[in-house]
Design a protein around this motif. Structure first.
Motif, mmCIF file in Angstrom:
data_model
loop_
_atom_site.group_PDB
_atom_site.id
_atom_site.type_symbol
_atom_site.label_atom_id
_atom_site.label_comp_id
_atom_site.label_asym_id
_atom_site.label_seq_id
_atom_site.Cartn_x
_atom_site.Cartn_y
_atom_site.Cartn_z
ATOM 1 N N ALA A 89 0.832 -1.201 0.000
ATOM 2 C CA ALA A 89 0.000 0.000 0.000
ATOM 3 C C ALA A 89 0.869 1.254 0.000
ATOM 4 O O ALA A 89 1.950 1.275 0.579
ATOM 5 N N MET A 90 0.378 2.260 -0.658
ATOM 6 C CA MET A 90 1.014 3.572 -0.633
ATOM 7 C C MET A 90 0.471 4.340 0.580
ATOM 8 O O MET A 90 -0.389 3.857 1.302
ATOM 9 N N HIS A 91 0.981 5.553 0.745
ATOM 10 C CA HIS A 91 0.498 6.414 1.825
ATOM 11 C C HIS A 91 -1.024 6.541 1.749
ATOM 12 O O HIS A 91 -1.594 6.561 0.659
ATOM 13 N N ASN A 92 -1.659 6.673 2.904
ATOM 14 C CA ASN A 92 -3.097 6.909 2.914
ATOM 15 C C ASN A 92 -3.431 8.285 2.359
ATOM 16 O O ASN A 92 -4.479 8.493 1.782
ATOM 17 N N LYS A 93 -2.539 9.227 2.567
ATOM 18 C CA LYS A 93 -2.711 10.583 2.049
ATOM 19 C C LYS A 93 -1.623 10.843 1.029
ATOM 20 O O LYS A 93 -0.515 10.323 1.124
ATOM 21 N N PRO A 100 10.538 17.423 -2.937
ATOM 22 C CA PRO A 100 11.024 16.637 -4.077
ATOM 23 C C PRO A 100 10.865 15.122 -3.855
ATOM 24 O O PRO A 100 10.578 14.393 -4.802
ATOM 25 N N ILE A 101 11.030 14.647 -2.637
ATOM 26 C CA ILE A 101 10.837 13.227 -2.356
ATOM 27 C C ILE A 101 9.346 12.904 -2.365
ATOM 28 O O ILE A 101 8.910 11.938 -3.002
ATOM 29 N N GLY A 102 8.549 13.703 -1.654
ATOM 30 C CA GLY A 102 7.108 13.484 -1.596
ATOM 31 C C GLY A 102 6.468 13.471 -2.972
ATOM 32 O O GLY A 102 5.561 12.687 -3.232
ATOM 33 N N ARG A 103 6.974 14.315 -3.855
ATOM 34 C CA ARG A 103 6.411 14.436 -5.196
ATOM 35 C C ARG A 103 6.652 13.173 -6.024
ATOM 36 O O ARG A 103 5.830 12.787 -6.830
ATOM 37 N N GLU A 104 7.758 12.492 -5.824
ATOM 38 C CA GLU A 104 8.155 11.383 -6.691
ATOM 39 C C GLU A 104 8.168 10.000 -6.048
ATOM 40 O O GLU A 104 8.287 9.000 -6.744
ATOM 41 N N GLN A 106 6.030 7.902 -4.617
ATOM 42 C CA GLN A 106 5.059 6.862 -4.947
ATOM 43 C C GLN A 106 5.298 6.273 -6.327
ATOM 44 O O GLN A 106 5.231 5.051 -6.501
ATOM 45 N N ASP A 107 5.565 7.103 -7.311
ATOM 46 C CA ASP A 107 5.849 6.580 -8.654
ATOM 47 C C ASP A 107 7.135 5.750 -8.657
ATOM 48 O O ASP A 107 7.196 4.691 -9.291
ATOM 49 N N SER A 108 8.137 6.234 -7.945
ATOM 50 C CA SER A 108 9.421 5.533 -7.938
ATOM 51 C C SER A 108 9.338 4.189 -7.236
ATOM 52 O O SER A 108 9.798 3.168 -7.755
ATOM 53 N N ILE A 109 8.764 4.154 -6.063
ATOM 54 C CA ILE A 109 8.683 2.890 -5.327
ATOM 55 C C ILE A 109 7.633 1.964 -5.919
ATOM 56 O O ILE A 109 7.748 0.744 -5.833
ATOM 57 N N GLY A 110 6.641 2.539 -6.578
ATOM 58 C CA GLY A 110 5.599 1.731 -7.212
ATOM 59 C C GLY A 110 6.143 0.751 -8.232
ATOM 60 O O GLY A 110 5.641 -0.376 -8.363
ATOM 61 N N VAL A 111 7.177 1.133 -8.939
ATOM 62 C CA VAL A 111 7.821 0.249 -9.924
ATOM 63 C C VAL A 111 8.366 -0.997 -9.224
ATOM 64 O O VAL A 111 8.174 -2.121 -9.692
ATOM 65 N N TYR A 112 9.022 -0.819 -8.106
ATOM 66 C CA TYR A 112 9.594 -1.947 -7.365
ATOM 67 C C TYR A 112 8.504 -2.820 -6.752
ATOM 68 O O TYR A 112 8.607 -4.051 -6.757
ATOM 69 N N TYR A 113 7.481 -2.180 -6.236
ATOM 70 C CA TYR A 113 6.359 -2.938 -5.684
ATOM 71 C C TYR A 113 5.697 -3.795 -6.764
ATOM 72 O O TYR A 113 5.353 -4.948 -6.541
ATOM 73 N N GLN A 114 5.534 -3.215 -7.946
ATOM 74 C CA GLN A 114 4.893 -3.944 -9.036
ATOM 75 C C GLN A 114 5.740 -5.158 -9.434
ATOM 76 O O GLN A 114 5.213 -6.249 -9.633
ATOM 77 N N ARG A 115 7.040 -4.988 -9.527
ATOM 78 C CA ARG A 115 7.925 -6.121 -9.857
ATOM 79 C C ARG A 115 7.842 -7.212 -8.800
ATOM 80 O O ARG A 115 7.803 -8.402 -9.114
#
Length: 142
Positions: A89-93, A100-104, A106-115
């Motif tokens: 799961a990603m952040h609830n909010k 700069p970290i908050g902005r990116e 979810q997209d960045s870690i989402g790739v690893y989660y998907q794999r």
């Protein structure tokens, strides 16, 4: 959230595969094997029945049985039925877009989660209830 529903389902399905063709098994008997309340088992069996994996028969000789051969029931089938949604799961909010970290993140870690989830699904797709039952039988010397 990690739970034991899938493990319990695999236990139940292996038990039903073990006695397949010889008897229907009551939810009370299954609950005794799992060491849980029969209500928990009945709820799980209702989900498995709705998916066409098990069936039930009423009456004095009634009980539960597999609707499909154990070789045709993959662990992925059970996983998708009982654990719908994303594994991670990603952040609830939504994180702060001005950071700069908050902005990116979810997209960045989402790739690893998907794999990771794809790898898990590949592994589960290659294992059936018959395979697990075979391992159990080997462990008990059958």
């Amino acid at each position: 959230m990690v739970n034991s529903r899938m493990t319990v389902a695999i236990h139940v399905l292996c038990l039903l595969a073990y006695v397949r063709g010889t008897e229907n098994v009551t939810s009370d008997y299954i609950a005794g094997s799992v060491n849980t309340n029969p209500v928990v088992i009945r709820r799980l069996l209702a989900s498995l029945r709705k998916a066409g994996i098990v069936s039930s028969q009423g009456g004095s000789t009634g009980g539960w049985s597999l609707s499909r051969p154990p070789e045709s029931i993959s662990l992925l089938d059970i996983y998708r039925l009982l654990e719908p949604g994303d594994l991670f799961a990603m952040h609830n909010k939504k994180p702060n877009p001005r950071c700069p970290i908050g902005r990116e993140i979810q997209d960045s870690i989402g790739v690893y989660y998907q794999r990771a989830e794809q790898g898990l699904e590949r592994e589960l797709a290659g294992v059936t209830i018959a395979d697990v039952l075979g391992s159990v039988r080997a462990s008990i010397g059958e």
